[in-house]
Design a protein around this motif. Structure first.
Motif, mmCIF file in Angstrom:
data_model
loop_
_atom_site.group_PDB
_atom_site.id
_atom_site.type_symbol
_atom_site.label_atom_id
_atom_site.label_comp_id
_atom_site.label_asym_id
_atom_site.label_seq_id
_atom_site.Cartn_x
_atom_site.Cartn_y
_atom_site.Cartn_z
ATOM 1 N N GLY A 232 42.307 -37.315 31.157
ATOM 2 C CA GLY A 232 43.330 -37.800 31.912
ATOM 3 C C GLY A 232 44.346 -36.107 32.248
ATOM 4 N N ARG A 233 44.120 -35.051 31.983
ATOM 5 C CA ARG A 233 44.513 -34.079 32.779
ATOM 6 C C ARG A 233 43.394 -33.779 33.746
ATOM 7 N NH1 ARG A 233 47.064 -33.159 27.216
ATOM 8 N NH2 ARG A 233 44.786 -32.012 26.487
ATOM 9 N N VAL A 234 41.973 -34.089 32.955
ATOM 10 C CA VAL A 234 41.468 -33.003 33.789
ATOM 11 C C VAL A 234 40.825 -34.240 35.408
ATOM 12 C CG1 VAL A 234 38.551 -32.953 34.256
ATOM 13 C CG2 VAL A 234 39.546 -32.633 32.201
ATOM 14 N N PHE A 235 40.747 -35.069 34.795
ATOM 15 C CA PHE A 235 40.939 -35.981 36.011
ATOM 16 C C PHE A 235 42.555 -35.549 37.575
ATOM 17 C CE2 PHE A 235 43.198 -39.586 38.639
ATOM 18 C CZ PHE A 235 41.957 -40.571 39.193
ATOM 19 N N VAL A 236 43.156 -34.868 37.032
ATOM 20 C CA VAL A 236 44.500 -34.516 37.665
ATOM 21 C C VAL A 236 44.057 -33.084 38.545
ATOM 22 C CG1 VAL A 236 46.850 -33.137 37.202
ATOM 23 C CG2 VAL A 236 46.936 -35.478 36.735
ATOM 24 N N TYR A 237 43.494 -32.463 37.541
ATOM 25 C CA TYR A 237 42.877 -31.196 38.274
ATOM 26 C C TYR A 237 41.848 -31.731 39.168
ATOM 27 C CZ TYR A 237 44.803 -29.238 33.213
ATOM 28 O OH TYR A 237 45.676 -28.973 32.447
ATOM 29 N N GLY A 238 40.820 -32.471 39.025
ATOM 30 C CA GLY A 238 40.081 -32.757 40.118
ATOM 31 C C GLY A 238 40.690 -33.228 41.542
ATOM 32 N N VAL A 239 41.802 -34.195 40.959
ATOM 33 C CA VAL A 239 42.716 -34.516 41.857
ATOM 34 C C VAL A 239 43.174 -33.194 42.621
ATOM 35 C CG1 VAL A 239 45.002 -36.091 42.707
ATOM 36 C CG2 VAL A 239 42.690 -36.903 41.131
ATOM 37 N N GLY A 240 43.545 -32.581 42.175
ATOM 38 C CA GLY A 240 44.413 -31.566 42.927
ATOM 39 C C GLY A 240 43.381 -30.584 43.004
ATOM 40 N N GLY A 241 41.974 -30.588 43.067
ATOM 41 C CA GLY A 241 41.218 -29.612 43.909
ATOM 42 C C GLY A 241 40.650 -30.431 45.285
ATOM 43 N N GLY A 242 40.393 -31.781 44.590
ATOM 44 C CA GLY A 242 40.439 -32.627 46.446
ATOM 45 C C GLY A 242 41.696 -32.177 47.465
ATOM 46 N N SER A 243 43.212 -32.331 46.414
ATOM 47 C CA SER A 243 43.674 -32.714 47.655
ATOM 48 C C SER A 243 44.347 -31.223 47.865
ATOM 49 C CB SER A 243 45.331 -32.955 46.512
ATOM 50 O OG SER A 243 45.128 -33.833 46.185
ATOM 51 N N ALA A 244 43.815 -29.909 47.251
ATOM 52 C CA ALA A 244 44.533 -28.419 47.975
ATOM 53 C C ALA A 244 43.131 -28.689 48.735
ATOM 54 C CB ALA A 244 43.710 -27.275 46.894
ATOM 55 N N PHE A 245 41.813 -28.767 48.834
ATOM 56 C CA PHE A 245 40.833 -28.400 50.138
ATOM 57 C C PHE A 245 41.354 -29.302 51.368
ATOM 58 C CE2 PHE A 245 37.170 -30.572 51.830
ATOM 59 C CZ PHE A 245 36.527 -30.118 52.656
ATOM 60 N N ALA A 246 41.632 -30.644 50.918
ATOM 61 C CA ALA A 246 41.811 -31.404 52.422
ATOM 62 C C ALA A 246 43.812 -31.181 52.627
ATOM 63 C CB ALA A 246 42.805 -32.407 51.448
ATOM 64 N N LEU A 247 44.244 -30.063 52.189
ATOM 65 C CA LEU A 247 45.192 -30.185 52.589
ATOM 66 C C LEU A 247 45.318 -28.050 53.171
ATOM 67 C CD1 LEU A 247 47.505 -29.986 49.577
ATOM 68 C CD2 LEU A 247 48.193 -31.184 52.222
ATOM 69 N N ALA A 248 44.506 -27.406 53.051
ATOM 70 C CA ALA A 248 43.314 -26.566 53.889
ATOM 71 C C ALA A 248 42.812 -26.686 54.965
ATOM 72 C CB ALA A 248 42.713 -25.643 52.401
ATOM 73 N N MET A 249 42.210 -27.940 54.860
ATOM 74 C CA MET A 249 41.473 -29.060 56.148
ATOM 75 C C MET A 249 42.100 -28.890 57.292
ATOM 76 S SD MET A 249 38.749 -31.793 55.787
ATOM 77 C CE MET A 249 38.095 -32.279 57.823
ATOM 78 N N PHE A 250 43.384 -30.018 56.769
ATOM 79 C CA PHE A 250 44.420 -29.943 57.491
ATOM 80 C C PHE A 250 45.076 -29.188 58.704
ATOM 81 C CE2 PHE A 250 48.974 -31.084 57.883
ATOM 82 C CZ PHE A 250 49.036 -31.924 58.658
ATOM 83 N N PHE A 251 45.112 -28.130 57.583
ATOM 84 C CA PHE A 251 45.999 -26.814 58.306
ATOM 85 C C PHE A 251 45.465 -25.591 59.137
ATOM 86 C CE2 PHE A 251 49.197 -27.258 55.416
ATOM 87 C CZ PHE A 251 50.085 -28.383 55.648
ATOM 88 N N LEU A 252 43.675 -25.623 58.277
ATOM 89 C CA LEU A 252 43.016 -24.528 58.742
ATOM 90 C C LEU A 252 41.852 -25.622 59.535
ATOM 91 C CD1 LEU A 252 43.605 -22.599 55.905
ATOM 92 C CD2 LEU A 252 44.876 -21.921 58.233
ATOM 93 N N ASP A 253 41.523 -26.370 60.402
ATOM 94 C CA ASP A 253 39.691 -26.854 59.933
ATOM 95 C C ASP A 253 40.358 -28.043 61.437
ATOM 96 O OD1 ASP A 253 37.655 -27.601 61.070
ATOM 97 O OD2 ASP A 253 37.389 -28.642 59.015
ATOM 98 N N LYS A 254 40.666 -27.643 62.542
ATOM 99 C CA LYS A 254 41.095 -28.221 63.127
ATOM 100 C C LYS A 254 40.213 -29.758 63.976
ATOM 101 C CE LYS A 254 45.286 -26.866 63.261
ATOM 102 N NZ LYS A 254 46.059 -27.457 62.132
ATOM 103 N N SER A 255 38.685 -29.010 64.031
ATOM 104 C CA SER A 255 37.930 -29.974 64.127
ATOM 105 C C SER A 255 37.373 -30.869 63.338
ATOM 106 C CB SER A 255 36.175 -29.279 64.694
ATOM 107 O OG SER A 255 36.106 -28.344 63.571
ATOM 108 N N GLY A 256 37.348 -30.393 62.072
ATOM 109 C CA GLY A 256 37.362 -31.798 60.720
ATOM 110 C C GLY A 256 35.814 -30.925 60.662
#
Length: 477
Positions: free
Chosen positions: A171-195
């Motif tokens: 369960g903890r590793v799953f949380v770390y995975g979702v955290g990594g995916g969410s961090a990438f998605a947030l960075a993409m949301f704020f910094l990658d305007k073209s996707g």
């Protein structure tokens, strides 16, 4: 009794010793032969076969010698990049890892214990689903979709038989995975305007823009378009599901600063998805937790006050406020389409109530066909649409069994014991009524099963003197 335990331990030690001998021997004998034939041929098909055989041999070695890594790899990949595929093949990595998990489970002795009510309900769901696919299958796509779903759902059985420390680690590793995916998605949301960042992941199956011509997804308010968080979850509603499950497990399993950091990260990502189903699921889950969890009055009031403050902060963001406050109005297209689909549902099921319309029909395998069909966005009803009324009833029984165990968990003194149960109830009453990827997308099914597992496991392993029975067995051995 002591003699039986000693014999069991000796067998496990003997099996482990054999594993340490067999794996190196297989590697030394087979690997050079495979490499020589495959890469010496210079032919692309044979080279691909060689790569697959090497990968399969490596996977077998992991399953035999280090079974825990099969589970942890599945947990991380499922959380971080659930739709990733094997490079060069249209084969989802998470499904490959499910096979590896089952290999690890079958190659190592496990303690079966008693069967949980949630498991029994899942058996009923699998049985009725098998009957429906036998009755309706007309092509390979029906079988393929059914196999994907069965593989995704089946992880409940090996996970519930993990020792408690190993399940918590999963369960903890799953949380770390979702955290990594969410961090990438947030960075993409704020910094990658073209996707365009998704194109860097083309080797693992991402980077296809689909029918709308962009990786970005939008919420449209009149003439204004607001980008919604997606990342490796592709769809914002799917991102909402993964961040919701990850948030529930982060609060339950993590402690100290990691709990605060990951909970804040996942809550932020969930908010940016603008997924109404996920956001309202959080609200309902919080209310269920406050009503049923054993808490002191001051703690209950503190949680309520904190929830109101967080809700007010979220609504201070214009896009969030507009998305929430305009929900379910007459001018909301999603609400209008949902109402139309519900009214058309009885007519669309005419002649298909018993076994459904099929598992591999175009609505489930083709994006454009699914959009044009506008079938009802409701998980229990989509289960009926696909597999018939018996499958729909079995699906509801799974939820009901989860509710019963969730209520039992909420009566335990530890405040964390009721988090996953409240999350399951909130998710079932809201998200499953407003969306359907849990039924139609195997990785999303798997994420929901992970939530079910942590609800069932809490009720399955009682607490005794501050430690679980499973923990005590492990320590004794």
């Amino acid at each position: 009794m002591a003699e039986k335990k000693t014999t069991h331990v000796r067998r496990r030690m003997a099996g482990a010793g054999m594993n340490r001998v067999v794996v190196p021997v297989l590697t030394l004998l087979v690997l050079p032969l495979v490499v020589g034939i495959a890469f010496g041929s210079g032919q692309a098909p044979l080279m691909l076969v060689g790569i697959l055989l090497i990968g399969g041999l490596g996977a077998l070695a992991v399953a035999v010698s280090s079974p825990q890594w099969s589970f942890l790899a599945l947990a991380f990949v499922l959380g971080a990049a659930p739709f990733a595929v094997v490079p060069g093949l249209p084969l989802p990595i998470v499904l490959v890892l499910v096979i590896l998990v089952w290999m690890s489970t079958l190659l190592h002795p496990i303690e079966l214990g008693r069967t949980d009510p949630v498991e029994l309900a899942v058996y009923a769901l699998m049985g009725t689903s098998l009957v429906s696919v036998i009755a309706t299958a007309v092509g390979v796509s029906d079988i393929t979709e059914f196999i994907r779903w069965v593989m995704a759902t089946s992880i409940i059985f090996p996970l519930l038989r993990l020792p408690r420390p190993d399940l918590q680690r999963f369960g903890r590793v799953f949380v770390y995975g979702v955290g990594g995916g969410s961090a990438f998605a947030l960075a993409m949301f704020f910094l990658d305007k073209s996707g365009s960042w998704m194109n860097y992941l083309s080797a693992i199956g991402y980077g296809t823009v689909g029918t709308i011509g962009t990786h970005l997804r939008f919420y449209t308010d009149g003439l204004t378009q607001v980008v919604r968080l997606t990342g490796t979850y592709v769809d914002p509603n799917v991102a909402g599901i993964f961040t919701f499950v990850g948030l529930a497990l982060a609060i339950t399993l993590l402690r100290g600063w990691p709990r605060l950091i990951f909970s804040g990260l996942l809550a932020s990502a969930l908010l940016v998805t603008l997924s109404r189903s996920a956001l309202f699921s959080v609200v309902v889950a919080a209310l269920v937790y406050l009503v049923f969890q054993r808490l002191r009055t001051d703690a209950r009031l503190g949680i309520l006050a904190g929830g109101i403050a967080l809700g007010a902060a979220a609504l201070s963001v214009p896009a969030v406020a507009d998305r929430i406050l305009n929900s379910f109005g007459s001018d909301d297209k999603g609400t209008t389409d949902r109402a139309a689909a519900l009214s058309d549902f009885p007519a669309s099921m005419s002649g298909h109530w018993l076994f459904g319309k099929g598992w591999g029909i175009a609505e489930f395998t083709d994006e454009v066909a699914g959009y044009n069909a506008n079938y009802v966005a409701n998980s229990p009803l989509v289960s009926i649409y696909r597999g018939g009324i018996l499958v729909g009833i079995a699906f509801v029984l799974v939820l009901a069994a989860g509710f019963v165990v969730a209520h039992r968990n909420a009566r335990k003194p530890a405040w964390e014991s009721g988090i996953t149960g409240a999350a399951l109830v909130g998710f079932s009453l809201v998200a499953l009524q407003l969306d359907f990827p849990v039924v139609t997308h195997a990785p999303v099914t798997m994420a929901f099963v992970v939530l079910l597992v942590f609800v069932a496991a809490d009720g399955l392993v009682p607490e005794k003197n501050g430690a679980s029975v499973t923990d005590q067995k492990v320590e004794h051995v």
